[in-house]
Design a protein around this motif. Structure first.
Motif, short mmCIF file in Angstrom:
data_model
loop_
_atom_site.label_atom_id
_atom_site.label_comp_id
_atom_site.label_asym_id
_atom_site.label_seq_id
_atom_site.Cartn_x
_atom_site.Cartn_y
_atom_site.Cartn_z
N ARG A 76 0.82 -1.22 0.00
CA ARG A 76 0.00 0.00 0.00
C ARG A 76 0.85 1.26 0.00
O ARG A 76 0.32 2.36 0.12
CB ARG A 76 -0.92 0.00 1.24
N GLN A 77 2.19 1.10 -0.15
CA GLN A 77 3.08 2.26 -0.13
C GLN A 77 4.06 2.15 -1.30
O GLN A 77 4.63 1.07 -1.55
CB GLN A 77 3.86 2.30 1.18
N ARG A 103 -0.51 4.93 -0.62
CA ARG A 103 0.25 6.15 -0.36
C ARG A 103 1.46 6.14 -1.27
O ARG A 103 2.20 5.15 -1.34
CB ARG A 103 0.68 6.21 1.11
N THR A 149 5.35 10.63 4.76
CA THR A 149 4.15 10.05 4.13
C THR A 149 4.11 8.54 4.26
O THR A 149 3.05 7.95 4.41
CB THR A 149 4.11 10.44 2.63
N LEU A 150 5.28 7.91 4.18
CA LEU A 150 5.37 6.45 4.17
C LEU A 150 5.90 5.94 5.51
O LEU A 150 6.75 6.57 6.14
CB LEU A 150 6.30 5.98 3.05
N VAL A 156 7.21 -1.31 1.39
CA VAL A 156 7.17 -0.23 0.40
C VAL A 156 7.63 -0.81 -0.94
O VAL A 156 8.57 -1.61 -0.98
CB VAL A 156 8.11 0.94 0.80
#
Length: 273
Positions: A76-77, A103, A149-150, A156
């Motif tokens: 999701r990153q 994100r 943000t992450l 990631v």
């Protein structure tokens, strides 16, 4: 207003006397956010190898498929270094189509990309999209900004699309990738594409490299062996290191005109254990 001011300031800092890879890529894709110096070198390259615009689209299509696949694995990153000028669908649009809460942090060093960052920052209400103006070598600045943000304690997907062939071994290509990989949590992925001389006659690859260098740009097409080095310590996912057009073609649509065209790029996606 802050974003508009940043865009105007960025436009005032654009060097239009030297071609830039992001703007040339935009020209190859049929975009308008480039300058005569970019078009001039682009036309020289296309005059020698008319399939280059198709190859650029094949490379971008790989990015779409790899992001779609990675998001499908639950990531999701996303951290995209060497973003380039916005061309829809952008990475965040692909990721957020799979997972609206994805994100994404974009990074590029060309002021024209910052000037158009507004187009990159329009994501879903559930997700987050951010942009950092930084050179790929400045991994500390990239990671510091991205951490706003992450969550680097969670997986990631690091995207390095058509970037590393513009950075030589002597200029620290492998080291910067290692620094970015080291920051990733287990379960993260590295997504990469890279031009190679392996699919075309040696003379043709040398001519393309010479044209880039004559324009003041680094061009280091790497062999399969040198490309694989970027993935040391990671677990390749199927089908491993392949040409761009051969990486899970079922996850996207064929690029118009790609029949009988070799992308000229190695690609791979690998997982950090």
């Amino acid at each position: 207003m802050e974003q508009q001011d940043a865009g105007r300031d960025a436009l005032s800092r654009i060097d239009t006397g030297k071609p830039h890879p992001a703007r040339m890529y935009d020209w190859f894709l049929g975009g308008k956010d480039n300058y005569p110096v970019d078009e001039e070198l682009g036309r020289q390259l296309v005059a020698f190898a008319p399939v280059i615009p198709v190859m650029a689209r094949m490379n971008r299509a790989f990015m779409h498929r790899a992001v779609r696949w990675t998001a499908g694995q639950g990531v999701r990153q996303f951290l995209d270094v060497g973003t380039g000028i916005p061309t829809e669908p952008n990475l965040h649009q692909v990721a957020q189509e799979v997972s609206p809460d994805a994100r994404v942090v974009y990074c590029d060093n060309d002021p024209i990309v910052l000037a158009h960052a507004g187009a990159l920052l329009r994501g879903t209400p559930e997700g987050v999209v951010d942009y950092v103006q930084a050179d790929a070598h400045d991994t500390a600045a990239i990671l510091e900004h991205a951490r706003g943000t992450l969550d680097f304690d969670r997986p990631v997907a690091l995207s390095l699309i058509a970037l590393l062939h513009f950075i030589s071994d002597e200029d620290g290509a492998y080291e910067l990738v290692e620094r970015l990989k080291d920051a990733l949590a287990p379960g993260s992925f590295l997504i990469m594409s890279h031009l190679t001389p392996d699919f075309h006659p040696e003379e043709a690859s040398r001519k393309v490299s010479d044209l880039y260098r004559a324009g003041g740009l680094t061009m280091d097409m790497r062999s399969r062996e040198r490309f694989v080095r970027f993935f040391e310590g990671l677990e390749p996912v199927e089908p491993g290191v392949v040409a761009a057009e051969d990486w899970h073609p079922e996850l996207g649509e064929p690029v118009p005109g790609q029949e009988n065209v070799l992308s000229g790029s190695y690609v791979a996606v690998a997982r950090k254990g």
